[in-house]
Design a protein around this motif. Sequence first.
Motif, short mmCIF file in Angstrom:
data_model
loop_
_atom_site.label_atom_id
_atom_site.label_comp_id
_atom_site.label_asym_id
_atom_site.label_seq_id
_atom_site.Cartn_x
_atom_site.Cartn_y
_atom_site.Cartn_z
N HIS A 193 -0.07 2.05 -18.83
CA HIS A 193 -1.10 1.50 -17.95
C HIS A 193 -0.91 0.00 -17.71
CE1 HIS A 193 -3.12 5.32 -18.23
NE2 HIS A 193 -3.04 5.24 -19.55
N TYR A 194 0.35 -0.42 -17.62
CA TYR A 194 0.63 -1.83 -17.33
C TYR A 194 0.45 -2.07 -15.83
CZ TYR A 194 2.94 -2.49 -21.88
OH TYR A 194 3.24 -2.59 -23.21
N ALA A 195 -0.03 -3.24 -15.50
CA ALA A 195 -0.13 -3.65 -14.10
C ALA A 195 0.96 -4.64 -13.75
CB ALA A 195 -1.49 -4.27 -13.83
N TYR A 196 1.54 -5.28 -14.78
CA TYR A 196 2.52 -6.35 -14.54
C TYR A 196 3.41 -6.44 -15.77
CZ TYR A 196 4.35 -10.96 -13.39
OH TYR A 196 5.18 -12.02 -13.07
N ALA A 197 4.67 -6.74 -15.55
CA ALA A 197 5.60 -6.93 -16.67
C ALA A 197 6.66 -7.94 -16.27
CB ALA A 197 6.27 -5.60 -17.04
N TYR A 198 7.29 -8.54 -17.25
CA TYR A 198 8.37 -9.47 -16.99
C TYR A 198 9.40 -9.33 -18.10
CZ TYR A 198 5.61 -12.08 -20.37
OH TYR A 198 4.90 -12.44 -21.48
N GLU A 199 10.60 -9.79 -17.83
CA GLU A 199 11.70 -9.61 -18.77
C GLU A 199 11.90 -10.82 -19.68
OE1 GLU A 199 13.58 -7.27 -19.85
OE2 GLU A 199 15.05 -8.48 -20.88
N THR A 200 11.87 -12.01 -19.13
CA THR A 200 12.26 -13.18 -19.90
C THR A 200 11.35 -14.36 -19.58
OG1 THR A 200 14.56 -12.48 -19.80
CG2 THR A 200 14.17 -14.75 -20.39
N ILE A 201 11.08 -15.15 -20.60
CA ILE A 201 10.42 -16.44 -20.41
C ILE A 201 11.40 -17.50 -20.87
CG2 ILE A 201 8.57 -17.96 -21.18
CD1 ILE A 201 6.86 -15.52 -21.66
N ARG A 204 20.23 -11.18 -12.73
CA ARG A 204 21.29 -10.18 -12.64
C ARG A 204 20.87 -8.91 -13.37
NH1 ARG A 204 22.41 -13.84 -9.99
NH2 ARG A 204 24.27 -15.10 -9.86
N ILE A 205 21.17 -7.77 -12.79
CA ILE A 205 21.05 -6.50 -13.50
C ILE A 205 22.49 -6.13 -13.84
CG2 ILE A 205 20.37 -4.09 -13.34
CD1 ILE A 205 18.22 -4.96 -11.32
N THR A 206 22.82 -6.23 -15.11
CA THR A 206 24.23 -6.09 -15.52
C THR A 206 24.58 -4.70 -16.03
OG1 THR A 206 23.68 -6.93 -17.73
CG2 THR A 206 24.40 -8.54 -16.07
N SER A 207 23.58 -3.85 -16.26
CA SER A 207 23.87 -2.48 -16.69
C SER A 207 22.66 -1.62 -16.38
CB SER A 207 24.19 -2.44 -18.18
OG SER A 207 23.08 -2.88 -18.93
N ALA A 208 22.85 -0.31 -16.49
CA ALA A 208 21.75 0.61 -16.23
C ALA A 208 20.69 0.48 -17.32
CB ALA A 208 22.27 2.04 -16.18
N LEU A 261 0.82 -1.21 0.00
CA LEU A 261 0.00 0.00 0.00
C LEU A 261 0.86 1.26 0.00
CD1 LEU A 261 -2.71 -1.08 2.60
CD2 LEU A 261 -2.92 -1.04 0.09
N GLN A 262 2.13 1.12 0.34
CA GLN A 262 3.04 2.26 0.43
C GLN A 262 3.81 2.53 -0.85
OE1 GLN A 262 5.51 1.90 3.95
NE2 GLN A 262 3.90 0.76 4.99
N VAL A 263 3.65 1.67 -1.86
CA VAL A 263 4.42 1.82 -3.10
C VAL A 263 3.48 1.76 -4.31
CG1 VAL A 263 6.51 0.83 -2.10
CG2 VAL A 263 4.91 -0.66 -3.30
N ASP A 264 3.93 2.35 -5.40
CA ASP A 264 3.18 2.25 -6.65
C ASP A 264 3.64 1.04 -7.46
OD1 ASP A 264 1.66 4.58 -6.22
OD2 ASP A 264 3.35 5.81 -6.88
N TRP A 265 4.91 0.74 -7.37
CA TRP A 265 5.52 -0.36 -8.13
C TRP A 265 6.53 -1.08 -7.26
CZ3 TRP A 265 3.86 -1.30 -13.03
CH2 TRP A 265 3.15 -0.27 -13.66
N TYR A 266 6.79 -2.33 -7.56
CA TYR A 266 7.93 -3.01 -6.95
C TYR A 266 8.59 -3.89 -8.00
CZ TYR A 266 5.70 -7.61 -6.26
OH TYR A 266 5.10 -8.82 -6.45
N LEU A 267 9.86 -4.11 -7.82
CA LEU A 267 10.67 -4.90 -8.74
C LEU A 267 11.17 -6.12 -8.00
CD1 LEU A 267 12.27 -5.25 -11.43
CD2 LEU A 267 14.09 -3.92 -10.34
N ARG A 268 10.89 -7.27 -8.52
CA ARG A 268 11.37 -8.52 -7.93
C ARG A 268 12.54 -9.02 -8.77
NH1 ARG A 268 8.62 -14.41 -8.29
NH2 ARG A 268 10.39 -15.51 -7.45
N VAL A 269 13.66 -9.24 -8.11
CA VAL A 269 14.83 -9.81 -8.76
C VAL A 269 15.21 -11.04 -7.96
CG1 VAL A 269 17.22 -9.44 -9.44
CG2 VAL A 269 15.60 -7.54 -9.53
N ASP A 270 15.11 -12.21 -8.58
CA ASP A 270 15.49 -13.44 -7.88
C ASP A 270 16.97 -13.40 -7.55
OD1 ASP A 270 12.94 -14.36 -8.13
OD2 ASP A 270 13.36 -15.80 -9.71
N GLY A 271 17.29 -13.73 -6.31
CA GLY A 271 18.66 -13.65 -5.85
C GLY A 271 19.58 -14.70 -6.47
N GLY A 272 19.05 -15.83 -6.84
CA GLY A 272 19.91 -16.91 -7.31
C GLY A 272 20.29 -16.86 -8.76
N ASP A 273 19.38 -16.41 -9.61
CA ASP A 273 19.67 -16.54 -11.04
C ASP A 273 19.40 -15.28 -11.85
OD1 ASP A 273 16.95 -16.53 -10.87
OD2 ASP A 273 16.65 -18.45 -11.85
#
Length: 101
Positions: A75-83, A58-62, A44-56
């Motif tokens: 107007h996205y409610a959800y997004a993902y990077e890779t399948i 990586r954010i390798t650049s800006a 309730l305190q945030v508009d967005w959050y980013l989940r990055v799995d710790g094990g596999d």
Amino acid sequence: RDVNLSHRGGNLSSPSMRGTFHGFGYRTMCRFYAALVMFSPLLLQVDWYLRVDGGDSRITSAWPKDVFAHLQARHYAYAYETISKAASSSRLDGALRSFNR
């Protein structure tokens, strides 16, 4: 339910007697991200959050732009990077076929 009945010697990190090889911690994490996180008062305190799995993961650049502004403008409610494709499992495939009926 008694953990000694489902896990060898009561060790929640060991494979279960049912043949699944994910420990209690992994299964708890899946449960949390599949449903429980959506009911957290912290969201309730945030508009967005980013989940990055710790094990596999990586954010390798800006990122070239503000990813949250990009999602909000569309107007996205959800997004993902890779399948990625997991190894096949006849047991899981059968369960999914039963679920889809």
